[in-house]
Scaffold this active site. Structure first.
Site, PDB file in Angstrom:
ATOM      1  N   SER A 144       0.826  -1.207   0.000  1.00 16.12           N
ATOM      2  CA  SER A 144       0.000   0.000   0.000  1.00 16.12           C
ATOM      3  C   SER A 144       0.860   1.256   0.000  1.00 16.12           C
ATOM      4  O   SER A 144       0.653   2.169  -0.811  1.00 16.12           O
ATOM      5  CB  SER A 144      -0.921   0.000   1.225  1.00 16.12           C
ATOM      6  N   SER A 145       1.828   1.321   0.889  1.00 17.42           N
ATOM      7  CA  SER A 145       2.692   2.494   0.979  1.00 17.42           C
ATOM      8  C   SER A 145       3.545   2.662  -0.268  1.00 17.42           C
ATOM      9  O   SER A 145       3.934   3.778  -0.623  1.00 17.42           O
ATOM     10  CB  SER A 145       3.601   2.407   2.209  1.00 17.42           C
ATOM     11  N   TYR A 168      -1.491 -11.186   3.214  1.00 23.90           N
ATOM     12  CA  TYR A 168      -1.687  -9.777   3.561  1.00 23.90           C
ATOM     13  C   TYR A 168      -3.186  -9.559   3.780  1.00 23.90           C
ATOM     14  O   TYR A 168      -3.971  -9.586   2.835  1.00 23.90           O
ATOM     15  CB  TYR A 168      -1.156  -8.883   2.438  1.00 23.90           C
ATOM     16  N   LYS A 207       0.500 -10.723   7.382  1.00 21.57           N
ATOM     17  CA  LYS A 207       0.573  -9.291   7.701  1.00 21.57           C
ATOM     18  C   LYS A 207      -0.836  -8.886   8.082  1.00 21.57           C
ATOM     19  O   LYS A 207      -1.718  -8.777   7.240  1.00 21.57           O
ATOM     20  CB  LYS A 207       1.069  -8.496   6.497  1.00 21.57           C
ATOM     21  N   ASP A 250       0.053   0.789  12.491  1.00 18.40           N
ATOM     22  CA  ASP A 250       1.211   1.367  13.176  1.00 18.40           C
ATOM     23  C   ASP A 250       0.855   1.870  14.569  1.00 18.40           C
ATOM     24  O   ASP A 250       1.667   1.798  15.503  1.00 18.40           O
ATOM     25  CB  ASP A 250       1.787   2.520  12.350  1.00 18.40           C
ATOM     26  N   GLU A 251      -0.365   2.396  14.700  1.00 15.48           N
ATOM     27  CA  GLU A 251      -0.819   2.950  15.978  1.00 15.48           C
ATOM     28  C   GLU A 251      -0.959   1.880  17.058  1.00 15.48           C
ATOM     29  O   GLU A 251      -1.047   2.203  18.245  1.00 15.48           O
ATOM     30  CB  GLU A 251      -2.173   3.641  15.808  1.00 15.48           C
ATOM     31  N   GLY A 308       3.765   1.675   7.210  1.00 21.38           N
ATOM     32  CA  GLY A 308       4.080   2.777   6.317  1.00 21.38           C
ATOM     33  C   GLY A 308       4.704   3.965   7.005  1.00 21.38           C
ATOM     34  O   GLY A 308       5.644   4.560   6.488  1.00 21.38           O
TER      35      GLY A 308
END
Length: 307
Positions: free
Chosen positions: A51-52, A140, A168, A195-196, A212
């Protein structure tokens, strides 16, 4: 499954951004410089073409050029996991074979998007990629963008295969992450996606993370991972909160990737602007992002000096 073989893939992976020239074409020299910038930061490896990395906005040939450039630059230094998912199965298989030919360490894929697919269709799609190479495969799972909810039954069938070594997990539930780990078993790798929630994911059984925003603060996520592994959970929680304040700022811009790439530009790492329909950074956002960049660098220095 060989536990030692699987455990060597645990750790922190940067979901690498795209790198274009000023005309919007894939720029392999910029790709190499970006990949090089992550060597020595402490990350385990790079997740390329996800995605990133805007993989689904690039042609098959462009994606191949990116993979070739990354592996030419950091093969043997960083573990390289290549996202090979595409809308068509033939394209996905072609990308899988290419990744193996170039020397990638692992491949990974989302299910095909747009069409509402059954478990059987997704299973067949993934299976053809798995069978096309000798590389380990990482599922993923990102249902909020693909529209496909991975069922426990399909996951269990996939996880039984020797070449399917991990997932993932970019869904938003740490309970779901824990269930994947429980079903897959101790030797099955689970990478935290949001990420959070890096620390929450690690606490609930994740073996590492792929993200990302790691791309603009890789050392901070490595520090967070180290604090967790050392059992310093109070300090880890404090760092996650500080990281999340940065992420909250980043996602407040019209384009997360545009904001991250602009900050890399401030550091002398040119990656171009995101490919449309993703937005670039507006001029009025330059100074706030410069201030956020200074905050990230200061925090990085703080944790580097406290080791």
């Amino acid at each position: 499954m060989n536990t030692n073989k699987v455990s060597r893939y645990k750790g922190v992976y940067v979901a690498m951004y795209s790198a274009y020239d000023d005309a919007g074409r894939v720029d392999t020299e910029r790709v190499k410089r970006l990949a090089r910038s992550y060597a020595g930061t402490g990350v385990k490896g790079l997740y390329v073409g996800g995605s990133s990395g805007e993989g689904l906005l690039q042609s098959v040939e462009e994606r191949k050029r990116v993979v070739e450039a990354v592996l030419e630059e950091v093969k043997g230094e960083l573990t390289v996991m290549v996202h090979v998912g595409a809308n068509s199965t033939p394209d996905s298989v072609e990308l899988s074979r290419h990744a193996e030919q170039c020397g990638a360490d692992l491949i990974s894929a989302v299910p095909s998007i747009y069409y509402r697919l059954s478990d059987a269709a997704v299973e067949r799609h993934w299976q053809q990629m798995i069978d096309s190479t000798s590389l380990p495969f990482v599922i993923y799972h990102i249902p909020q963008t693909t529209g496909f909810q991975l069922s426990p039954a399909l996951f269990e069938r996939m996880a039984r295969q020797d070449k399917v070594i991990g997932i993932k997990m970019s869904g938003e539930s740490t309970y779901e992450l824990q269930q994947f780990k429980d079903i897959g078993g101790e030797d099955f790798l689970v990478f935290n996606g949001p990420d959070e929630q890096f620390l929450a994911g690690r606490i609930m059984g994740a073996d590492g993370g792929i993200g990302g925003t790691y791309g603009v603060m890789p050392e901070l996520f490595c520090s967070l991972n180290r604090l967790f592994e050392e059992g310093r959970l109070d300090e880890a929680q404090q760092l996650q909160v500080r990281i999340n304040r940065i992420i909250r700022s980043l996602v407040g811009y019209p384009s997360l990737y545009g904001a991250c790439k602009y900050m890399l530009e401030l550091r002398g790492i040119e990656t171009g602007i995101p490919r449309g329909p993703l937005l670039s950074v507006a001029p009025e956002h330059h100074e706030p992002l410069a201030a956020l960049n200074r905050e990230i660098l200061a925090l990085t220095n703080e944790y580097a000096s406290s080791r």
